[in-house]
Design a protein around this motif. Sequence first.
Motif, PDB file in Angstrom:
ATOM      1  N   ARG A   3      -5.945  17.317 -14.071  1.00 26.26           N
ATOM      2  CA  ARG A   3      -5.050  17.547 -12.605  1.00 26.26           C
ATOM      3  C   ARG A   3      -5.010  15.744 -11.165  1.00 26.26           C
ATOM      4  O   ARG A   3      -4.729  16.030  -9.986  1.00 26.26           O
ATOM      5  N   LYS A   4      -5.584  15.548 -12.000  1.00 26.39           N
ATOM      6  CA  LYS A   4      -6.220  13.700 -11.096  1.00 26.39           C
ATOM      7  C   LYS A   4      -5.094  12.740 -10.501  1.00 26.39           C
ATOM      8  O   LYS A   4      -4.439  12.735 -11.714  1.00 26.39           O
ATOM      9  N   VAL A   5      -4.540  12.814  -9.519  1.00 28.25           N
ATOM     10  CA  VAL A   5      -3.503  11.586  -9.166  1.00 28.25           C
ATOM     11  C   VAL A   5      -4.147  10.857  -8.348  1.00 28.25           C
ATOM     12  O   VAL A   5      -4.878  10.953  -7.174  1.00 28.25           O
ATOM     13  N   ALA A   6      -3.953   9.869  -9.005  1.00 31.10           N
ATOM     14  CA  ALA A   6      -4.011   8.340  -8.477  1.00 31.10           C
ATOM     15  C   ALA A   6      -2.844   8.277  -7.432  1.00 31.10           C
ATOM     16  O   ALA A   6      -2.133   7.981  -8.003  1.00 31.10           O
ATOM     17  N   LEU A   7      -2.903   8.255  -5.492  1.00 38.02           N
ATOM     18  CA  LEU A   7      -1.422   7.856  -4.411  1.00 38.02           C
ATOM     19  C   LEU A   7      -1.473   6.730  -4.228  1.00 38.02           C
ATOM     20  O   LEU A   7      -2.440   6.334  -3.338  1.00 38.02           O
ATOM     21  N   LEU A   8      -0.493   5.850  -4.263  1.00 34.72           N
ATOM     22  CA  LEU A   8      -1.000   4.794  -3.701  1.00 34.72           C
ATOM     23  C   LEU A   8       0.163   4.383  -3.130  1.00 34.72           C
ATOM     24  O   LEU A   8       0.977   4.901  -2.980  1.00 34.72           O
ATOM     25  N   LYS A   9      -0.448   3.644  -2.090  1.00 40.11           N
ATOM     26  CA  LYS A   9       0.462   3.619  -0.489  1.00 40.11           C
ATOM     27  C   LYS A   9      -0.057   2.450   0.475  1.00 40.11           C
ATOM     28  O   LYS A   9      -0.869   1.385  -0.173  1.00 40.11           O
ATOM     29  N   GLY A  10       0.751   2.178   1.163  1.00 41.55           N
ATOM     30  CA  GLY A  10       0.484   1.141   2.218  1.00 41.55           C
ATOM     31  C   GLY A  10       1.208  -0.421   1.718  1.00 41.55           C
ATOM     32  O   GLY A  10       2.221  -0.551   1.668  1.00 41.55           O
ATOM     33  N   GLY A  11       0.447  -1.075   0.647  1.00 39.19           N
ATOM     34  CA  GLY A  11       0.978  -2.071   0.044  1.00 39.19           C
ATOM     35  C   GLY A  11       1.255  -3.563   1.461  1.00 39.19           C
ATOM     36  O   GLY A  11       0.700  -3.333   2.571  1.00 39.19           O
ATOM     37  N   VAL A  12       1.675  -4.305   0.856  1.00 36.58           N
ATOM     38  CA  VAL A  12       1.431  -5.608   1.632  1.00 36.58           C
ATOM     39  C   VAL A  12       3.517  -5.866   1.693  1.00 36.58           C
ATOM     40  O   VAL A  12       3.448  -7.368   2.282  1.00 36.58           O
ATOM     41  N   SER A  13       3.821  -4.737   1.953  1.00 44.43           N
ATOM     42  CA  SER A  13       5.874  -5.563   2.121  1.00 44.43           C
ATOM     43  C   SER A  13       5.846  -6.001   3.432  1.00 44.43           C
ATOM     44  O   SER A  13       5.320  -4.350   4.473  1.00 44.43           O
ATOM     45  N   ALA A  14       7.089  -5.456   4.120  1.00 45.79           N
ATOM     46  CA  ALA A  14       7.688  -5.257   5.192  1.00 45.79           C
ATOM     47  C   ALA A  14       7.848  -3.548   4.833  1.00 45.79           C
ATOM     48  O   ALA A  14       8.155  -3.077   6.553  1.00 45.79           O
ATOM     49  N   LEU A  65       4.820   3.668  -2.618  1.00 43.64           N
ATOM     50  CA  LEU A  65       4.997   2.304  -2.221  1.00 43.64           C
ATOM     51  C   LEU A  65       6.038   1.951  -2.175  1.00 43.64           C
ATOM     52  O   LEU A  65       7.219   2.775  -2.568  1.00 43.64           O
ATOM     53  N   HIS A  66       6.466   0.841  -1.430  1.00 48.98           N
ATOM     54  CA  HIS A  66       7.851   0.503  -0.634  1.00 48.98           C
ATOM     55  C   HIS A  66       8.148  -0.762  -1.235  1.00 48.98           C
ATOM     56  O   HIS A  66       7.336  -1.528  -0.193  1.00 48.98           O
ATOM     57  N   GLY A  67       9.509  -1.354  -1.041  1.00 51.02           N
ATOM     58  CA  GLY A  67       9.196  -2.346  -1.063  1.00 51.02           C
ATOM     59  C   GLY A  67       8.783  -3.596  -2.162  1.00 51.02           C
ATOM     60  O   GLY A  67       8.393  -3.213  -2.732  1.00 51.02           O
ATOM     61  N   ARG A  68       9.003  -4.936  -1.456  1.00 49.23           N
ATOM     62  CA  ARG A  68       8.070  -5.974  -2.639  1.00 49.23           C
ATOM     63  C   ARG A  68       7.069  -5.439  -3.172  1.00 49.23           C
ATOM     64  O   ARG A  68       6.016  -4.993  -2.361  1.00 49.23           O
ATOM     65  N   TRP A  69       6.928  -5.985  -4.162  1.00 48.46           N
ATOM     66  CA  TRP A  69       5.861  -5.991  -5.253  1.00 48.46           C
ATOM     67  C   TRP A  69       5.828  -4.360  -5.229  1.00 48.46           C
ATOM     68  O   TRP A  69       4.862  -3.793  -6.853  1.00 48.46           O
ATOM     69  N   GLU A 142      14.891  -6.309  -0.187  1.00 54.08           N
ATOM     70  CA  GLU A 142      14.220  -5.334   0.399  1.00 54.08           C
ATOM     71  C   GLU A 142      15.107  -4.038   0.682  1.00 54.08           C
ATOM     72  O   GLU A 142      16.176  -3.345   0.106  1.00 54.08           O
ATOM     73  N   GLY A 143      14.060  -2.758   1.483  1.00 53.84           N
ATOM     74  CA  GLY A 143      14.829  -1.665   1.677  1.00 53.84           C
ATOM     75  C   GLY A 143      14.751  -1.357   2.972  1.00 53.84           C
ATOM     76  O   GLY A 143      14.179  -2.237   3.461  1.00 53.84           O
ATOM     77  N   SER A 144      14.966   0.004   3.153  1.00 49.00           N
ATOM     78  CA  SER A 144      14.556   0.600   4.207  1.00 49.00           C
ATOM     79  C   SER A 144      15.681  -0.830   5.804  1.00 49.00           C
ATOM     80  O   SER A 144      15.156  -0.094   6.593  1.00 49.00           O
ATOM     81  N   SER A 145      16.162  -0.836   5.381  1.00 44.40           N
ATOM     82  CA  SER A 145      17.842  -1.363   6.085  1.00 44.40           C
ATOM     83  C   SER A 145      16.703  -2.850   6.891  1.00 44.40           C
ATOM     84  O   SER A 145      17.207  -3.407   8.301  1.00 44.40           O
TER      85      SER A 145
END
Length: 310
Positions: A3-14, A65-69, A142-145
């Motif tokens: 049941r282990k999940v690694a959640l990626l968040k933040g990142g370096v995009s806009a 994660l959202h956006g580039r990369w 890019e996303g999110s307008s």
Amino acid sequence: MSRKVALLKGGVSAEREVSLWSGEACAKALREAGYDVTEIDVSKDIPRLIKQLQDAEPAVVFNALHGRWGEDGCVQGLLELLGLTYTHSGVLSSALAMHKERAKMIVSQVGVRVSESLTIQASALAKGDPLPRPYVIKPLSEGSSVGVHIVFEGDNHIATTRAELGFDGDIMVERYIPGRELTVAVMGGKALAVTELAPKQGFYSYEAKYTDGKTEHIVPAQIPEEVYQEALDAAEKAHQALGCNGVSRSDFRYDDTPKGDGKLYYLETNTQPGMSSLSLVPEQARYLDMSFPELCGWMVEDALQSREES
């Protein structure tokens, strides 16, 4: 099954801030659903990220994660190299959907109507209007307008520099479609609902998306039944044509203005839709009586199933 999940968040995009909101909300929901979640705030330190992922020993990596990369196939490629199962779309479909012009080209080939557009460099804007006014200027990937500008008749100044535009890189110039902003989430290949996004002022900008109270979400959208069904069908076709997995969300414009053509136009597909409290996919899931923990849990189990089938 672990049941282990690694959640990626933040990142370096806009879209870092949006990703942090999504990641925190999804981590909370996954814990409520019974998963053991390790949250990882992603930076440019790739060796550190690899070690964090190895230490977490996840059955699934939940990509928030959202956006580039994070949304364009890059981190997906890294996860593939590490042999890790992850949520959302794979390398190719992520890259294609992130490139708005290529995505529209592919989706148009399956019979979905797209808006007229072209790709230019910022310097070309200083030479004159690339399309008849009104038109939309947006970053190609890019996303999110982020960085979206609308040029109307009578506007005396057009943004041409990075500081004015709010982004760098290639630019998509798109014919402005008046009327209503619609969006459709697709989950496991099946469209959920059509939401109309009605900003209380201006257009559906980054601020309008992520500031509570700035935009009214109308679900189900109050539009003719045939247009509603067309939007559902078009979103499913886009999801399939781009090779998306898990959850995606496609955006449309519906020109129902007095002098309009009454047609629906596809704009783009998001392979990493927002998952914050103001986000549209959780809202459409709730409309269909699926809770947020159930939605996030489905995404994890879907990723596991997709890996087993491949």
